[in-house]
Design a protein around this motif. Structure first.
Motif, PDB file in Angstrom:
ATOM      1  N   PRO A 164      38.051  31.358  39.470  1.00 11.79           N
ATOM      2  CA  PRO A 164      39.644  30.743  40.170  1.00 11.79           C
ATOM      3  C   PRO A 164      39.823  32.682  40.528  1.00 11.79           C
ATOM      4  N   LEU A 165      41.098  32.441  41.617  1.00 10.72           N
ATOM      5  CA  LEU A 165      41.856  33.152  42.389  1.00 10.72           C
ATOM      6  C   LEU A 165      42.806  33.745  41.351  1.00 10.72           C
ATOM      7  N   HIS A 166      43.482  34.902  41.886  1.00  5.97           N
ATOM      8  CA  HIS A 166      44.578  35.454  41.597  1.00  5.97           C
ATOM      9  C   HIS A 166      45.874  34.264  41.860  1.00  5.97           C
ATOM     10  N   ARG A 167      46.875  33.868  41.056  1.00  6.09           N
ATOM     11  CA  ARG A 167      47.610  33.719  41.785  1.00  6.09           C
ATOM     12  C   ARG A 167      48.196  33.824  43.038  1.00  6.09           C
ATOM     13  N   THR A 168      48.118  35.816  42.991  1.00  2.34           N
ATOM     14  CA  THR A 168      48.754  35.702  44.798  1.00  2.34           C
ATOM     15  C   THR A 168      48.136  35.937  45.814  1.00  2.34           C
ATOM     16  N   ARG A 169      46.441  36.203  45.707  1.00  2.00           N
ATOM     17  CA  ARG A 169      45.745  35.426  46.739  1.00  2.00           C
ATOM     18  C   ARG A 169      45.706  33.727  47.103  1.00  2.00           C
ATOM     19  N   LEU A 170      45.474  32.879  45.838  1.00  2.00           N
ATOM     20  CA  LEU A 170      45.853  31.615  45.657  1.00  2.00           C
ATOM     21  C   LEU A 170      46.911  31.815  46.568  1.00  2.00           C
ATOM     22  N   MET A 174      41.621  24.688  35.205  1.00  2.00           N
ATOM     23  CA  MET A 174      42.603  25.848  34.332  1.00  2.00           C
ATOM     24  C   MET A 174      42.139  26.173  33.956  1.00  2.00           C
ATOM     25  N   ALA A 175      40.875  25.924  33.290  1.00  2.00           N
ATOM     26  CA  ALA A 175      40.221  27.082  32.394  1.00  2.00           C
ATOM     27  C   ALA A 175      40.070  28.369  31.956  1.00  2.00           C
ATOM     28  N   LEU A 176      40.267  28.739  32.529  1.00  2.00           N
ATOM     29  CA  LEU A 176      40.275  29.999  33.334  1.00  2.00           C
ATOM     30  C   LEU A 176      40.966  30.392  34.652  1.00  2.00           C
ATOM     31  N   SER A 177      41.418  31.805  33.971  1.00  2.00           N
ATOM     32  CA  SER A 177      42.516  31.975  34.940  1.00  2.00           C
ATOM     33  C   SER A 177      42.068  33.589  35.152  1.00  2.00           C
ATOM     34  N   ARG A 178      42.392  34.307  36.325  1.00  2.00           N
ATOM     35  CA  ARG A 178      41.611  35.746  36.749  1.00  2.00           C
ATOM     36  C   ARG A 178      42.978  36.427  37.131  1.00  2.00           C
ATOM     37  N   VAL A 179      43.071  37.575  35.941  1.00  5.98           N
ATOM     38  CA  VAL A 179      44.925  38.214  34.990  1.00  5.98           C
ATOM     39  C   VAL A 179      44.698  39.071  35.877  1.00  5.98           C
ATOM     40  N   LYS A 180      43.421  39.699  36.343  1.00  8.02           N
ATOM     41  CA  LYS A 180      43.800  40.806  37.113  1.00  8.02           C
ATOM     42  C   LYS A 180      43.823  40.853  38.862  1.00  8.02           C
ATOM     43  N   ARG A 181      44.868  41.996  39.347  1.00  8.43           N
ATOM     44  CA  ARG A 181      44.522  41.674  40.477  1.00  8.43           C
ATOM     45  C   ARG A 181      43.700  42.438  41.194  1.00  8.43           C
ATOM     46  N   THR A 182      42.523  42.573  41.464  1.00 10.22           N
ATOM     47  CA  THR A 182      41.263  43.341  41.980  1.00 10.22           C
ATOM     48  C   THR A 182      41.176  43.524  43.540  1.00 10.22           C
ATOM     49  N   HIS A 183      40.546  44.493  43.560  1.00 12.62           N
ATOM     50  CA  HIS A 183      40.603  45.873  45.344  1.00 12.62           C
ATOM     51  C   HIS A 183      39.335  44.207  46.101  1.00 12.62           C
ATOM     52  N   GLN A 184      39.390  43.847  46.662  1.00 16.67           N
ATOM     53  CA  GLN A 184      38.576  43.241  47.843  1.00 16.67           C
ATOM     54  C   GLN A 184      37.079  43.674  47.642  1.00 16.67           C
ATOM     55  N   GLN A 185      36.411  43.087  47.038  1.00 14.11           N
ATOM     56  CA  GLN A 185      34.931  43.424  46.472  1.00 14.11           C
ATOM     57  C   GLN A 185      33.600  43.152  47.919  1.00 14.11           C
ATOM     58  N   GLN A 232      36.717  44.208  35.967  1.00 11.20           N
ATOM     59  CA  GLN A 232      36.965  44.232  34.340  1.00 11.20           C
ATOM     60  C   GLN A 232      37.431  44.114  33.434  1.00 11.20           C
ATOM     61  N   GLY A 233      37.549  42.919  33.063  1.00 13.75           N
ATOM     62  CA  GLY A 233      38.813  42.511  32.299  1.00 13.75           C
ATOM     63  C   GLY A 233      39.500  41.730  33.378  1.00 13.75           C
ATOM     64  N   ALA A 234      38.911  40.785  34.347  1.00  9.81           N
ATOM     65  CA  ALA A 234      39.256  40.337  35.511  1.00  9.81           C
ATOM     66  C   ALA A 234      39.704  38.690  34.689  1.00  9.81           C
ATOM     67  N   PHE A 235      39.308  38.253  34.433  1.00 10.19           N
ATOM     68  CA  PHE A 235      39.423  36.998  33.676  1.00 10.19           C
ATOM     69  C   PHE A 235      39.669  37.074  32.085  1.00 10.19           C
ATOM     70  N   THR A 255      31.219  39.088  40.037  1.00 11.06           N
ATOM     71  CA  THR A 255      32.066  38.207  39.600  1.00 11.06           C
ATOM     72  C   THR A 255      31.261  37.032  39.244  1.00 11.06           C
ATOM     73  N   ALA A 256      30.446  36.749  38.693  1.00  7.26           N
ATOM     74  CA  ALA A 256      29.918  35.457  37.779  1.00  7.26           C
ATOM     75  C   ALA A 256      28.995  36.194  36.829  1.00  7.26           C
ATOM     76  N   ASN A 257      29.410  37.501  36.361  1.00  7.64           N
ATOM     77  CA  ASN A 257      29.329  37.889  35.461  1.00  7.64           C
ATOM     78  C   ASN A 257      30.449  38.267  34.525  1.00  7.64           C
ATOM     79  N   ALA A 258      31.214  38.825  35.034  1.00  2.00           N
ATOM     80  CA  ALA A 258      32.368  38.701  34.320  1.00  2.00           C
ATOM     81  C   ALA A 258      33.343  37.155  34.409  1.00  2.00           C
TER      82      ALA A 258
END
Length: 254
Positions: free
Chosen positions: A139-145, A171-182, A195-198, A225-228
């Motif tokens: 998923p994307l964070h809601r602001t990026r979406l 919708m099973a997985l959500s991105r709850v932390k707004r991360t910086h660009q990788q 860390q703790g993004a999903f 991202t895949a690992n998190a």
């Protein structure tokens, strides 16, 4: 009119319509717009510009080997730093034509490309889809979406799920932390950033628990991202997590 006759008439009408559309809008290559024999296809030049990933490759990371030393081998990179996910597969390397297609899908609002890219992913990831009990897009964070208007992973996952006939849980997985660009971050910085993004939605835990999940994304780079995302799904009770992408970054050390 008999049912069979109705179906035949409907088929003839559809063929006629498709033929008319083909005259007005001739099919063109999704890569360079050159004429092609069918819609949503690649011309020979663009096809040859894709670095397809085929066996032999690392069974964990899906990265190609230079020589074939037999089936079931794991790369030194996977042994030295085992991923959280079980297996990764990708259609091709993230360069040339593939890079251009991903950028058009992701930043150019070319959601029509998802049909072709998704079908290629379903083909390349047959060994993953056969074992999958549920498909989940990264998923994307809601602001990026909101700024991008759609999640490219979700549209690809929809095509893969349809092709593989595996249930989809968008919708099973959500991105709850707004991360910086990788982009530009080191591997360690990427992991810390995520860390703790999903998080798995509480109502989706029943879908995830005990199932082998297939994560879908457009590109696999370092795997952070895949690992998190995989870690969040495993914590929610998934039996294992695989990841399927259209492209992946391949380096000499992969």
């Amino acid at each position: 009119m008999p049912t069979r006759a109705v179906r035949q008439v409907g088929m003839m009408l559809r063929l006629g319509w498709n033929g008319a559309v083909g005259i007005v809008y001739p099919p063109s290559c999704i890569g360079c717009q050159a004429a092609t024999g069918e819609a949503q296809a690649l011309c020979p030049a663009c096809w040859s510009g894709i670095g397809f990933i085929e066996r032999p490759y690392c069974e964990r990371l899906g990265t190609p080997f230079a020589v074939d030393l037999g089936e079931g081998l794991v790369s030194p990179a996977a042994i030295a730093d085992p991923p959280v996910f079980a297996r990764a597969r990708a259609v091709c390397r993230f360069d040339g034509t593939a890079r251009e297609l991903v950028h058009r899908l992701k930043y150019g609002d070319r959601t029509d490309l998802a049909s072709t890219l998704g079908r290629m992913m379903a083909q390349a990831g047959r060994d993953l889809t056969c074992d999958a009990g549920l498909i989940v897009p990264v998923p994307l964070h809601r602001t990026r979406l909101w700024s991008r208007r759609f999640n490219q992973a979700a549209v690809l996952a929809q095509v893969v799920a349809r092709q593989a006939r595996v249930p989809l849980a968008p919708m099973a997985l959500s991105r709850v932390k707004r991360t910086h660009q990788q982009v530009g971050l080191t591997r360690a910085q990427r992991a810390d950033n995520l860390q703790g993004a999903f998080k798995v939605h509480p109502e989706a835990r029943a879908q995830v628990e005990g199932r082998r999940i297939l994560l879908v994304d457009d590109v696999l780079t370092t795997g952070s991202t895949a690992n998190a995302a995989a870690r969040a799904l495993l914590r929610a009770g998934a039996s294992a997590v695989d990841i399927l992408t259209f492209a992946r970054v391949v380096t000499d050390g992969s």
